[in-house]
Design an enzyme around this catalytic site. Structure first.
Site, PDB file in Angstrom:
ATOM      1  CB  THR A 359      34.345   6.193 -18.763  1.00 40.21           C
ATOM      2  OG1 THR A 359      34.031   7.558 -18.488  1.00 40.21           O
ATOM      3  CG2 THR A 359      33.917   5.346 -17.596  1.00 40.21           C
ATOM      4  CG  LEU A 378      41.289   9.911 -14.889  1.00 36.39           C
ATOM      5  CD1 LEU A 378      42.521   9.914 -15.795  1.00 36.39           C
ATOM      6  CD2 LEU A 378      41.648  10.483 -13.531  1.00 36.39           C
ATOM      7  CG  ASN A 379      34.121  13.803 -16.942  1.00 38.07           C
ATOM      8  OD1 ASN A 379      33.348  13.077 -17.536  1.00 38.07           O
ATOM      9  ND2 ASN A 379      33.957  15.119 -16.916  1.00 38.07           N
ATOM     10  CD  GLU A 398      33.815  12.193 -13.117  1.00 30.13           C
ATOM     11  OE1 GLU A 398      32.997  12.139 -14.054  1.00 30.13           O
ATOM     12  OE2 GLU A 398      34.888  11.564 -13.119  1.00 30.13           O
ATOM     13  CG  ASP A 401      30.142  13.895 -15.425  1.00 28.70           C
ATOM     14  OD1 ASP A 401      30.136  14.295 -16.599  1.00 28.70           O
ATOM     15  OD2 ASP A 401      30.441  12.732 -15.116  1.00 28.70           O
ATOM     16  CB  SER A 430      27.684   8.969 -12.922  1.00 25.60           C
ATOM     17  OG  SER A 430      28.376   8.028 -13.713  1.00 25.60           O
ATOM     18  CB  SER A 431      26.064   7.980 -18.133  1.00 30.89           C
ATOM     19  OG  SER A 431      25.381   9.169 -18.378  1.00 30.89           O
ATOM     20  N   GLY A 451      31.692   5.682 -22.172  1.00 31.03           N
ATOM     21  CA  GLY A 451      31.021   6.368 -23.281  1.00 31.03           C
ATOM     22  C   GLY A 451      30.042   7.447 -22.868  1.00 31.03           C
TER      23      GLY A 451
END
Ligand code: GLY
Length: 548
Positions: A359, A378-379, A398, A401, A430-431, A451
């Site tokens: 990322t 873009l994941n 994505e 995810d 998401s993170s 990350g």
């Protein structure tokens, strides 16, 4: 043309200190693109848009127009907005779309090729940001990216080695091979990479506006590509895509205001939850004790993340409960100051939703003090590896995810919860955690990192290094990091002194060394002098560029 030549002439720099504007990102050419917009009179949002679009050219691993992300904006006039331009599941997506008839996960289905892609949000996100906050015309913001793609640019070492590393996966796809490889072979660092199809796409977007991507020729190219290569995104999905405007999540820590990312990011909730736990401990402790209690906070916040979070437009996320100070106090009561807990004993007892590690985050502050923290992706590195034919940009993966099979490990050995199951038009958890910190109402830090799950802890640690340990900006970014995500029950550590590692083992932590955690490209403002220090994380060899 002159703009590009000027850009190429300027060397990259790990840190920059200035009273003016500053852009910090992974790639020097993109930092310079953003800084050139500041010099033209653009504000932080203008520069952020130009930086994001330039990264879409010079950082194909993660910079993108085929992916999505989050932009946190804080303007000096008091406006604070979180732009959620995360990818969305297409209308034809369904809960079990990646499962074989026997119920097992189809290998690679959610990561490789166009079926792995969610409806991209980046172009809409940049259009919306420019429309709401920008000063300069849209065409000026797109121009540096067009020039870089059209004329070509010297490929950075990091990107050249990434392309080579992923060559087998990428060259499976004809359009990726044509646009990003030379007769099927990898470019080497410093060689000029030209991206003519991407340049044409960016030109169209420049002339016709962001909607072109969703309703114009680019939308046609995406829909045709999807139909002929097994994807499911269609014109209706693209036309319906819109940016969601959300309120930033706000917490406090020892008098500072921490403005961060709300769901569908899990990052802001987790960061505030952890800060609330840590606020009850002394500011200064021995290194091992500090890492121990921080790890215990990580373990608990990530356990909550695994089970309780998802797209707030689809599932109830108990945000206010999770970020309440008295909720954190309950956790503090059960943390033994010298003994690691076992993750299996921490409920809810499910595994963490998983992401890849690629990322990109950048931070911008302009001369007036407007600030942007932007993380987009873009994941996986290079997303799903497939490039839209005739349009020259890589598509995200994505969809991975989401919980491809709720309750079962995905291909990375991670289990994801029911709240994050696939549904049409839903956004995956998401993170990504773009974060802005204020001290006595004044801008103090613009933070973020790539990350996957480590993003959350990287942001936490850079903040604490500065807020609690009083490190300088450079030290705060360079200091060794550590990460615990509840499951697997292990504490990954960058290079820490042996005596600290011995103490942590004695407390009962299972340690796993890691070479590198995150890439925190941050800006720090001295609230007294207003001096800005941009620090590009040397873990990537990024670049900080000033506007003067
Ligand atoms: N794809 C990584 C994240 O959104 O956390």
């Amino acid at each position: 043309m002159l703009a590009v030549l000027a850009i190429l002439a300027i060397a990259d720099s790990e840190t920059v200190t200035t009273r003016n504007g500053v852009v910090v990102c992974d790639e020097p050419l993109a930092a310079q693109a953003g800084a050139s917009i500041l010099r033209k009179g653009g504000n932080a949002v203008d520069a952020a848009v130009a930086t994001a679009l330039a990264l879409a050219v010079v950082e194909p691993t993660a910079g993108n127009i085929g992916g999505g992300g989050f932009m946190l904006v804080r303007m000096t006039d008091g406006r604070k907005v979180f732009l959620d331009y995360r990818e969305e599941a297409p209308r034809k997506a369904s809960r079990n779309m990646y499962l074989a008839p026997d119920g097992s996960l189809r290998n690679g289905a959610s990561t490789l090729g166009p079926l792995a892609a969610g409806v991209p949000g980046t172009v809409a996100g940049m259009g919306e940001a420019s429309h709401r906050f920008g000063k300069l015309p849209w065409r000026d913001l797109v121009e540096p990216a067009v020039e870089l793609a059209e004329r070509g640019f010297p490929l950075s070492r990091s990107q050249a080695s990434a392309l080579e590393h992923d060559a087998d996966r990428l060259t499976k796809f004809d359009a990726t091979r044509q646009e990003y490889f030379k007769d099927g072979k990898s470019y080497v660092a410093g060689e000029t990479l030209r991206l003519p199809q991407l340049a044409e796409t960016l030109r169209r977007i420049q002339k016709e506006g962001a909607r072109e991507f969703y309703q114009g020729h680019t939308a046609d190219l995406i829909a045709i590509h999807m139909r002929s290569h097994g994807g499911i995104i269609d014109r209706t999905d693209l036309a319906a895509y819109h940016v969601r405007i959300r309120k930033p999540l706000v917490g406090t820590y020892r008098g500072r205001e921490v403005m961060t990312s709300p769901p569908p990011s899990s990052g802001g909730v987790a960061v505030i939850e952890m800060l609330n736990i840590l606020e009850g401990y002394p500011r200064k402790m021995s290194p091992a004790n500090r890492i121990h209690v921080t790890t215990e906070a990580m373990r608990r916040a990530f356990a909550d993340r695994s089970e309780l979070m998802g797209d707030p437009d689809f599932v109830r996320v108990p945000v206010s409960k999770l970020i309440a100070k008295n909720y954190a106090a309950k956790f503090r009561n059960e943390i033994d100051p010298q003994k690691a807990s076992r993750s299996v004993d921490i409920k809810p007892g499910r595994w963490l939703p998983g992401e890849h590690r690629e990322t990109t985050h950048f931070s911008v502050v302009d001369a007036a003090g407007n600030a942007v923290a932007n993380t987009y992706t873009l994941n996986g590195s290079f997303g799903c590896a497939d490039t839209v034919e005739g349009a020259g940009f890589l598509l995200n993966n994505e969809m991975d995810d989401f919980a491809a099979k709720p309750g079962s490990p995905n291909m990375f050995g991670l289990i994801q919860g029911e709240r994050n199951a696939i549904a049409p038009n839903k956004r995956p958890l998401s993170s990504m955690t773009p974060t802005i910190v204020l001290s006595r109402g004044k801008l103090e830090m613009v933070l973020g990192s790539p990350g996957g799950p480590t993003i959350i802890n990287t942001v936490l640690e850079v903040f604490l290094n500065r807020a609690d340990l009083g490190m300088s900006p450079v030290e705060a970014v360079r200091a060794p990091r550590f990460h615990h995500q509840w499951m697997p029950d292990e504490l990954t550590t960058e290079l820490l002194p042996n005596d600290v590692l011995d103490d942590l083992r004695r407390f009962g932590h299972r340690l796993a060394p890691t070479r590198s955690q995150g890439i925190a490209n941050c800006v720090f403002v001295d609230p007294k002098t207003g001096q800005r220090t941009g620090v590009a994380d040397r873990r990537y060899r990024g670049s900080a560029a000033a506007s003067e």
